[in-house]
Design a protein around this motif. Structure first.
Motif, PDB file in Angstrom:
ATOM      1  N   LEU A  32       0.856  -1.176   0.000  1.00  9.89           N
ATOM      2  CA  LEU A  32       0.000   0.000   0.000  1.00  9.89           C
ATOM      3  C   LEU A  32       0.895   1.230   0.000  1.00  9.89           C
ATOM      4  CD1 LEU A  32      -2.754   1.461   0.319  1.00  9.89           C
ATOM      5  CD2 LEU A  32      -2.502   1.171   2.801  1.00  9.89           C
ATOM      6  N   ALA A  33       0.759   2.063  -1.044  1.00  6.91           N
ATOM      7  CA  ALA A  33       1.596   3.261  -1.190  1.00  6.91           C
ATOM      8  C   ALA A  33       0.819   4.483  -0.734  1.00  6.91           C
ATOM      9  CB  ALA A  33       2.045   3.421  -2.639  1.00  6.91           C
ATOM     10  N   ALA A  34       1.420   5.253   0.156  1.00  3.75           N
ATOM     11  CA  ALA A  34       0.820   6.506   0.610  1.00  3.75           C
ATOM     12  C   ALA A  34       1.278   7.648  -0.276  1.00  3.75           C
ATOM     13  CB  ALA A  34       1.194   6.787   2.066  1.00  3.75           C
ATOM     14  N   GLU A  35       0.533   8.776  -0.265  1.00  6.40           N
ATOM     15  CA  GLU A  35       0.880   9.899  -1.129  1.00  6.40           C
ATOM     16  C   GLU A  35       2.179  10.572  -0.713  1.00  6.40           C
ATOM     17  OE1 GLU A  35      -2.322  12.627  -1.563  1.00  6.40           O
ATOM     18  OE2 GLU A  35      -3.448  11.305  -2.901  1.00  6.40           O
ATOM     19  N   ASN A  36       2.632  10.359   0.528  1.00  3.83           N
ATOM     20  CA  ASN A  36       3.902  10.941   0.955  1.00  3.83           C
ATOM     21  C   ASN A  36       5.098  10.090   0.569  1.00  3.83           C
ATOM     22  OD1 ASN A  36       3.710   8.777   2.688  1.00  3.83           O
ATOM     23  ND2 ASN A  36       3.659   9.996   4.567  1.00  3.83           N
ATOM     24  N   GLY A  37       4.853   9.004  -0.185  1.00  4.74           N
ATOM     25  CA  GLY A  37       5.943   8.161  -0.655  1.00  4.74           C
ATOM     26  C   GLY A  37       6.234   6.970   0.224  1.00  4.74           C
ATOM     27  N   GLU A  38       5.658   6.910   1.422  1.00  7.82           N
ATOM     28  CA  GLU A  38       5.896   5.775   2.303  1.00  7.82           C
ATOM     29  C   GLU A  38       5.053   4.585   1.858  1.00  7.82           C
ATOM     30  OE1 GLU A  38       5.151   6.990   6.284  1.00  7.82           O
ATOM     31  OE2 GLU A  38       6.811   8.425   6.337  1.00  7.82           O
ATOM     32  N   THR A  39       5.533   3.379   2.170  1.00 12.16           N
ATOM     33  CA  THR A  39       4.830   2.167   1.771  1.00 12.16           C
ATOM     34  C   THR A  39       4.590   1.271   2.980  1.00 12.16           C
ATOM     35  OG1 THR A  39       6.927   1.068   1.229  1.00 12.16           O
ATOM     36  CG2 THR A  39       5.772   2.182  -0.567  1.00 12.16           C
ATOM     37  N   ARG A  40       3.538   0.487   2.895  1.00 11.95           N
ATOM     38  CA  ARG A  40       3.209  -0.511   3.916  1.00 11.95           C
ATOM     39  C   ARG A  40       3.119  -1.859   3.223  1.00 11.95           C
ATOM     40  NH1 ARG A  40      -2.735  -0.835   6.774  1.00 11.95           N
ATOM     41  NH2 ARG A  40      -2.495  -2.881   7.770  1.00 11.95           N
ATOM     42  N   ARG A  41       3.893  -2.832   3.694  1.00  9.13           N
ATOM     43  CA  ARG A  41       3.924  -4.165   3.094  1.00  9.13           C
ATOM     44  C   ARG A  41       3.079  -5.107   3.948  1.00  9.13           C
ATOM     45  NH1 ARG A  41       7.743  -4.746  -0.724  1.00  9.13           N
ATOM     46  NH2 ARG A  41       7.925  -7.000  -0.394  1.00  9.13           N
ATOM     47  N   ILE A  42       2.081  -5.741   3.321  1.00  2.09           N
ATOM     48  CA  ILE A  42       1.125  -6.588   4.035  1.00  2.09           C
ATOM     49  C   ILE A  42       1.272  -8.023   3.528  1.00  2.09           C
ATOM     50  CG2 ILE A  42      -1.294  -6.919   4.617  1.00  2.09           C
ATOM     51  CD1 ILE A  42      -1.696  -3.966   3.647  1.00  2.09           C
ATOM     52  N   PRO A  43       1.775  -8.954   4.348  1.00  2.00           N
ATOM     53  CA  PRO A  43       1.887 -10.352   3.908  1.00  2.00           C
ATOM     54  C   PRO A  43       0.502 -10.958   3.685  1.00  2.00           C
ATOM     55  CG  PRO A  43       3.210  -9.920   5.885  1.00  2.00           C
ATOM     56  CD  PRO A  43       2.305  -8.751   5.709  1.00  2.00           C
ATOM     57  N   LEU A  44       0.403 -11.796   2.682  1.00  2.00           N
ATOM     58  CA  LEU A  44      -0.843 -12.479   2.359  1.00  2.00           C
ATOM     59  C   LEU A  44      -0.682 -13.971   2.618  1.00  2.00           C
ATOM     60  CD1 LEU A  44      -1.565 -10.701  -1.045  1.00  2.00           C
ATOM     61  CD2 LEU A  44      -2.558 -10.135   1.182  1.00  2.00           C
ATOM     62  N   GLY A  45      -1.747 -14.602   3.101  1.00  2.00           N
ATOM     63  CA  GLY A  45      -1.723 -16.034   3.370  1.00  2.00           C
ATOM     64  C   GLY A  45      -2.841 -16.749   2.627  1.00  2.00           C
ATOM     65  N   PRO A  46      -3.084 -17.977   2.989  1.00  2.00           N
ATOM     66  CA  PRO A  46      -4.105 -18.761   2.261  1.00  2.00           C
ATOM     67  C   PRO A  46      -5.536 -18.314   2.548  1.00  2.00           C
ATOM     68  CG  PRO A  46      -3.206 -20.011   4.124  1.00  2.00           C
ATOM     69  CD  PRO A  46      -2.391 -18.763   4.021  1.00  2.00           C
ATOM     70  N   THR A  47      -5.742 -17.547   3.629  1.00  2.00           N
ATOM     71  CA  THR A  47      -7.097 -17.071   3.945  1.00  2.00           C
ATOM     72  C   THR A  47      -7.462 -15.897   3.041  1.00  2.00           C
ATOM     73  OG1 THR A  47      -6.761 -17.696   6.254  1.00  2.00           O
ATOM     74  CG2 THR A  47      -8.588 -16.198   5.778  1.00  2.00           C
ATOM     75  N   PRO A  48      -8.648 -15.873   2.449  1.00  2.00           N
ATOM     76  CA  PRO A  48      -9.042 -14.731   1.604  1.00  2.00           C
ATOM     77  C   PRO A  48      -8.841 -13.403   2.324  1.00  2.00           C
ATOM     78  CG  PRO A  48     -10.642 -16.498   1.403  1.00  2.00           C
ATOM     79  CD  PRO A  48      -9.695 -16.918   2.486  1.00  2.00           C
ATOM     80  N   PHE A  49      -8.291 -12.427   1.606  1.00  3.17           N
ATOM     81  CA  PHE A  49      -7.932 -11.131   2.165  1.00  3.17           C
ATOM     82  C   PHE A  49      -8.938 -10.111   1.665  1.00  3.17           C
ATOM     83  CE2 PHE A  49      -5.555  -7.134   2.283  1.00  3.17           C
ATOM     84  CZ  PHE A  49      -4.926  -7.203   3.522  1.00  3.17           C
ATOM     85  N   ARG A  50      -9.757  -9.591   2.577  1.00  2.00           N
ATOM     86  CA  ARG A  50     -10.865  -8.718   2.212  1.00  2.00           C
ATOM     87  C   ARG A  50     -10.471  -7.256   2.394  1.00  2.00           C
ATOM     88  NH1 ARG A  50     -15.470 -11.852   1.667  1.00  2.00           N
ATOM     89  NH2 ARG A  50     -16.806 -10.007   1.772  1.00  2.00           N
ATOM     90  N   ILE A  51     -10.910  -6.439   1.432  1.00  2.93           N
ATOM     91  CA  ILE A  51     -10.590  -5.005   1.416  1.00  2.93           C
ATOM     92  C   ILE A  51     -11.895  -4.218   1.367  1.00  2.93           C
ATOM     93  CG2 ILE A  51      -9.382  -3.164   0.174  1.00  2.93           C
ATOM     94  CD1 ILE A  51      -7.658  -5.362  -1.116  1.00  2.93           C
ATOM     95  N   GLY A  52     -12.006  -3.201   2.217  1.00  2.98           N
ATOM     96  CA  GLY A  52     -13.218  -2.395   2.211  1.00  2.98           C
ATOM     97  C   GLY A  52     -13.094  -1.181   3.113  1.00  2.98           C
ATOM     98  N   ARG A  53     -14.187  -0.441   3.236  1.00  2.00           N
ATOM     99  CA  ARG A  53     -14.173   0.821   3.961  1.00  2.00           C
ATOM    100  C   ARG A  53     -14.407   0.645   5.460  1.00  2.00           C
ATOM    101  NH1 ARG A  53     -18.405   2.990   1.853  1.00  2.00           N
ATOM    102  NH2 ARG A  53     -19.777   3.064   3.671  1.00  2.00           N
ATOM    103  N   VAL A  55     -14.639  -1.399   9.342  1.00  2.00           N
ATOM    104  CA  VAL A  55     -13.926  -2.326  10.223  1.00  2.00           C
ATOM    105  C   VAL A  55     -14.507  -3.721  10.055  1.00  2.00           C
ATOM    106  CG1 VAL A  55     -13.435  -2.873  12.635  1.00  2.00           C
ATOM    107  CG2 VAL A  55     -13.408  -0.494  11.866  1.00  2.00           C
ATOM    108  N   GLY A  56     -13.623  -4.707  10.105  1.00  2.00           N
ATOM    109  CA  GLY A  56     -14.008  -6.087   9.849  1.00  2.00           C
ATOM    110  C   GLY A  56     -13.325  -6.626   8.615  1.00  2.00           C
ATOM    111  N   ASN A  57     -12.922  -5.723   7.702  1.00  2.00           N
ATOM    112  CA  ASN A  57     -12.101  -6.122   6.564  1.00  2.00           C
ATOM    113  C   ASN A  57     -10.658  -6.290   7.022  1.00  2.00           C
ATOM    114  OD1 ASN A  57     -13.772  -5.950   3.908  1.00  2.00           O
ATOM    115  ND2 ASN A  57     -14.379  -4.119   5.059  1.00  2.00           N
ATOM    116  N   ASP A  58      -9.895  -7.078   6.277  1.00  2.00           N
ATOM    117  CA  ASP A  58      -8.473  -7.261   6.600  1.00  2.00           C
ATOM    118  C   ASP A  58      -7.683  -5.992   6.324  1.00  2.00           C
ATOM    119  OD1 ASP A  58      -8.427 -10.246   7.234  1.00  2.00           O
ATOM    120  OD2 ASP A  58      -9.385 -10.226   5.262  1.00  2.00           O
ATOM    121  N   LEU A  59      -8.098  -5.229   5.314  1.00  2.00           N
ATOM    122  CA  LEU A  59      -7.492  -3.935   5.025  1.00  2.00           C
ATOM    123  C   LEU A  59      -8.611  -2.910   4.932  1.00  2.00           C
ATOM    124  CD1 LEU A  59      -5.092  -2.118   4.301  1.00  2.00           C
ATOM    125  CD2 LEU A  59      -5.387  -2.819   1.899  1.00  2.00           C
ATOM    126  N   VAL A  60      -8.585  -1.930   5.836  1.00  2.00           N
ATOM    127  CA  VAL A  60      -9.607  -0.884   5.853  1.00  2.00           C
ATOM    128  C   VAL A  60      -9.049   0.342   5.142  1.00  2.00           C
ATOM    129  CG1 VAL A  60     -11.009   0.617   7.305  1.00  2.00           C
ATOM    130  CG2 VAL A  60     -10.577  -1.757   8.007  1.00  2.00           C
TER     131      VAL A  60
END
Length: 369
Positions: A32-53, A55-60
């Motif tokens: 995940l790249a932020a507008e200030n140039g910093e990045t966040r690295r999120i490891p993924l596993g065999p469990t489905p990784f849900r993204i949304g707006r 709370v309750g998603n793996d990536l909010v």
């Protein structure tokens, strides 16, 4: 020292055959790249990784353009796929709106609302190299940002700007400074290419201009051209717009080398005046005689400068946009309202498809009393 005895057939039988090393496991990462140039690295596993707006998603991702439950990323063995969950504004994969489900190739770029993400996979050593490259890019972005001038909220010259580095950082740089009590210098430049090399050349040029190099735009560009020939800069060259506002004479002298025009807005005048000169980029050939131009600078005038990353984008339908698509929106920046740079950045966002810009975006707005 006596060398150890070579393996014999007897010792080979006793020890057993040498087994090949097991391959390193495949790693999957979402960046995940932020507008200030910093990045966040999120490891993924065999469990489905849900993204949304919500709370309750793996990536909010907290933005109104993101649906409550927007998309899901699934890893099966050494492969991964992405599925849009019927989101309102869509999930964009490598610049195209995702319809249903699609496999992800290494390096695939995702856009969800205003957020930029990248999918990576590889063996551990490959991923370590990728992470180090990202850290190098972050350092380059921070270096450039540290040299950008502070806004000037009040005074005879008021200045504001917006700067949005791309994921692979281009070569944008800009600055301004008083040369003396009456003359104010402004520049914006763009080094060809992307990456740390382009950023470092931009920093070198910016540092030279910050040190003070004179009030004649043609002479300034000639000096830069002499100092930064592309054969000595790894094949890199740059475009630049350089101007000097003389507040006593109410005149703006300028020179553009390969760069598109700056635009001057005046109170009571509907059409912006394009300020440009026909000169090649700096560094392409030695001994160039640079042309200059001049414009009247009445009180209340506003100068707008921007890099080509603001308009060389793609529309949501895939159409390549250009300067002619951006210019009709300049009246949004008519004086005396403040916030022109940020408003034009939002215009650039609204015209282009969702996701990160492919190039750095720099927008400057300067008001002259």
């Amino acid at each position: 020292m006596t060398a150890p005895p070579a393996d014999t057939e007897e010792t080979m039988i006793r020890r057993g055959p040498r087994l090949p090393e097991a391959p390193e496991p495949m790693l999957h990462v979402l960046v995940l790249a932020a507008e200030n140039g910093e990045t966040r690295r999120i490891p993924l596993g065999p469990t489905p990784f849900r993204i949304g707006r919500v709370v309750g998603n793996d990536l909010v991702l907290p933005a109104p353009e993101v649906s409550r439950n927007h998309a899901v990323l699934t890893v099966v063995g050494e492969e991964a796929s992405l599925t849009d969950l019927g989101s309102t504004n869509g999930t964009w994969l490598d610049g195209a709106r995702l319809e249903g489900n699609a496999p992800l190739a290494p390096g695939a770029r995702l856009a969800i609302g205003p957020f930029a993400l990248q999918y990576q996979r590889g063996r551990q050593r490959e991923m370590e190299r990728a992470a180090e490259l990202e850290r190098e890019m972050e350092r380059a972005i921070r270096y450039v940002q540290a040299l950008l001038p502070p806004p000037i909220p009040e005074g005879r010259v008021r200045a504001e700007w917006s700067f949005l580095p791309s994921a692979s950082i281009g070569g944008d740089a800009f600055g301004y400074r008083w040369l003396d009590a009456e003359r104010f210098a402004i520049f914006i430049l763009d080094v060809a290419g992307h990456g740390a090399g382009s950023a470092l050349l931009a920093v070198s040029v910016m540092n030279m201009l910050r040190a003070g190099v004179g009030s004649d735009p043609a002479a300034v560009l000639a000096g830069l051209n002499s100092s930064f020939q592309m054969e000595e800069q790894g094949g890199l060259f740059f475009t630049i717009w350089y101007g000097v506002a003389d507040l006593a004479a109410r005149r703006l002298d300028y020179s553009a080398a390969g760069h598109h025009a700056g635009y001057l807005l005046q109170p009571g005048v509907v059409t912006a005046e394009a300020l440009t000169t026909r000169n090649p980029p700096v560094g392409m050939m030695p001994g160039i005689h640079f042309r200059t131009g001049s414009a009247a600078l009445p009180a209340g005038a506003r100068l707008l400068l921007f890099s080509d990353g603001a308009f060389e984008t793609r529309a949501p339908d895939g159409r390549q946009l250009g300067l002619e698509d951006f210019l009709p929106h300049l009246p949004l920046a008519v004086p005396p309202a403040a916030g022109a740079a940020e408003r034009l950045l939002q215009v650039a966002r609204s015209l282009s498809r969702p996701g990160p810009f492919e190039d750095d975006v720099s927008i400057l707005s300067l008001d002259f009393s």
